[in-house]
Write an enzyme that holds these catalytic residues in place. Structure first.
Site, PDB file in Angstrom:
ATOM      1  N   GLY A   1     -18.267 -65.507 -23.955  1.00  0.00           N
ATOM      2  CA  GLY A   1     -16.946 -65.327 -23.355  1.00  0.00           C
ATOM      3  C   GLY A   1     -16.169 -64.206 -24.029  1.00  0.00           C
TER       4      GLY A   1
ATOM      5  N   ASP B   1     -11.381 -57.946 -18.131  1.00  0.00           N
ATOM      6  CA  ASP B   1     -12.263 -57.633 -19.254  1.00  0.00           C
ATOM      7  C   ASP B   1     -12.432 -56.122 -19.419  1.00  0.00           C
ATOM      8  OD1 ASP B   1     -12.450 -60.337 -19.083  1.00  0.00           O
ATOM      9  OD2 ASP B   1     -14.500 -60.369 -18.315  1.00  0.00           O
TER      10      ASP B   1
ATOM     11  N   THR C   1      -6.032 -65.574 -13.990  1.00  0.00           N
ATOM     12  CA  THR C   1      -4.866 -65.023 -13.309  1.00  0.00           C
ATOM     13  C   THR C   1      -5.173 -63.636 -12.761  1.00  0.00           C
ATOM     14  OG1 THR C   1      -4.170 -64.383 -15.522  1.00  0.00           O
ATOM     15  CG2 THR C   1      -3.047 -66.277 -14.533  1.00  0.00           C
TER      16      THR C   1
HETATM   17  C1  GLA Z   1     -14.014 -63.731 -16.828  1.00  0.00           C
HETATM   18  C2  GLA Z   1     -13.778 -62.632 -15.797  1.00  0.00           C
HETATM   19  C3  GLA Z   1     -12.348 -62.119 -15.856  1.00  0.00           C
HETATM   20  C4  GLA Z   1     -11.334 -63.253 -15.811  1.00  0.00           C
HETATM   21  C5  GLA Z   1     -11.717 -64.345 -16.795  1.00  0.00           C
HETATM   22  C6  GLA Z   1     -10.837 -65.553 -16.660  1.00  0.00           C
HETATM   23  O1  GLA Z   1     -13.926 -63.205 -18.115  1.00  0.00           O
HETATM   24  O2  GLA Z   1     -14.672 -61.562 -16.005  1.00  0.00           O
HETATM   25  O3  GLA Z   1     -12.135 -61.211 -14.800  1.00  0.00           O
HETATM   26  O4  GLA Z   1     -11.214 -63.754 -14.511  1.00  0.00           O
HETATM   27  O5  GLA Z   1     -13.061 -64.762 -16.654  1.00  0.00           O
HETATM   28  O6  GLA Z   1      -9.548 -65.261 -17.053  1.00  0.00           O
END
Ligand code: GLA
Length: 376
Positions: free
Chosen positions: A118, A166, A34
């Site tokens: 992640g 992030d 999003t």
């Molecule tokens: C990665 C990207 C973020 C975001 C997420 C999905 O972590 O770095 O900016 O788009 O994926 O929510």
């Protein structure tokens, strides 16, 4: 870790660092894909951090080293860094901040944020050095500006078309709270998670299937969203709500429609999650996390079998709710679960992954923790 990073610096560069700074990795409670659609996200900083010991130099050389690979990488800010492996993240940040540079620096990193899970190990590197350079170069940037600087390093130097979630989480995180961020207005506020009061923890189930967002899948999803917004006549998908879904279905290709439906419904789920947290409505929280996962698996198609299995086993193990977290195509799931059930969650996940012939997953609780800061 403060001792370890100071020692690593001294052994590598042969003198004392001027200071030590750190920034956390993040987990996202809800609000996935999003951020680059100007929507809502609800991530939190975790109790795993990247530390950097750093000293300014009087010449223009920038050297970075770490306990990751023992190499020392060097640039001088006169040209945009390329290659350089993991060092592209910190040297990319230095490049983006070069207008405030007062010379080069030596920096040594150490981290316990798992890489490729992640949990934003890259944002933790970017944010730790961004706060350090902000201080030694007297750049005067706010934490929110530094988060956007980290995002620019990722977009323009590393070449991953990621959003701002992030870095914002790593910068603005607070203990015991998540960060509610409106990625359109950039308004951010801490939201109390109050997990302890319910004997709950957030467990990470790391599938150990590594992902990279500079590869195709993330970019293609983003393009679908941008095309959808374009066709539907809005500058970003934030301009649409659940009421627009019938029109979106009529006007978009089947695949683009599902991508757009994920984003629109996910934005609503973030708002509903705020409400559920406010009311301590755990049942509703669980429903929202599961609906988010289903939407990512079916509409956005970014889950993998290992993540689906992690969520399924978490629910069978008594979790309140569970979903994959982060960009997808690998990485980790989170489960909100009673702390006394952590042991059985771990045993059940390991058994199920073993039976399916998957890598052995890593299961550990994460504690919502403070954002980027100076430690010494
Ligand atoms: C990665 C990207 C973020 C975001 C997420 C999905 O972590 O770095 O900016 O788009 O994926 O929510």
């Amino acid at each position: 870790m403060i001792e370890a990073v100071t020692k690593g610096f001294k052994e590598t560069f042969g003198y004392e660092p001027a200071g030590v700074w750190s920034a956390p990795g993040r987990a996202n409670l809800i609000g996935e894909h999003t951020d680059y659609n100007e929507g809502f996200v609800l991530p939190f900083g975790i109790d795993k951090r990247t530390y950097v010991a750093l000293s300014p130099r009087s010449d223009s050389i920038c050297r970075v080293s770490s306990d990751i690979d023992g190499n020392t990488y060097q640039t001088d800010l006169s040209s945009k860094p390329v290659g350089l492996d993991w060092a592209l993240y910190p040297l990319g940040v230095a490049w983006v901040m070069r207008e405030w540079s007062k010379g080069g620096f030596d920096a040594y990193f150490t981290s316990n944020v798992p890489v490729g899970s992640g949990l934003s190990s890259s944002a933790a590197i970017e944010c730790s050095i961004a706060v350090a350079l902000n201080e030694i170069w007297s750049a005067g940037r706010t934490k929110q500006q530094l988060a956007l600087i980290g995002q620019r390093a990722e977009n323009d130097v590393v070449g991953a078309p990621t959003g701002m979630m992030d870095q914002t989480a790593s910068m603005l995180a607070e203990a015991d709270s998540a960060v509610f961020l409106d990625c359109q207005s950039l308004e951010a506020k801490p939201v109390s998670l109050n997990l302890e009061a319910h004997d709950l923890v957030v467990a990470v189930i790391d599938t150990r299937v590594a992902h990279r967002h500079s590869d195709g899948g993330y970019r293609v999803r983003r393009e679908s969203c941008e095309r959808g917004a374009d066709i539907l006549g809005v500058s970003s998908l934030r301009g649409l709500s659940v009421a627009d879904l019938p029109r979106a279905e009529a006007e978009l290709s089947e695949v683009d429609f599902r991508r757009v439906r994920h984003v629109i419904t996910e934005n609503q789920r973030v708002l509903d999650t705020l409400e559920a947290l406010k009311n301590s409505d755990l049942e509703r929280l669980g429903e929202l996390l599961l609906a988010s996962h289903a939407s990512m698996a079916k509409d956005f198609e970014i889950s993998i079998d290992e993540l689906d299995l992690a969520v399924e086993v978490a629910m069978q193990s008594g979790a309140v709710g569970s979903r994959m977290t982060g960009g997808g195509f690998g990485g980790a799931a989170i489960a909100v679960i009673n702390k006394n059930l952590l042991g059985s969650l771990e045993a059940n996940c390991k058994a199920a992954f073993d039976k399916a012939g998957y890598l052995e997953p890593k299961i550990f609780p994460v504690v919502p923790s403070a954002g980027a800061r100076r430690d010494r």
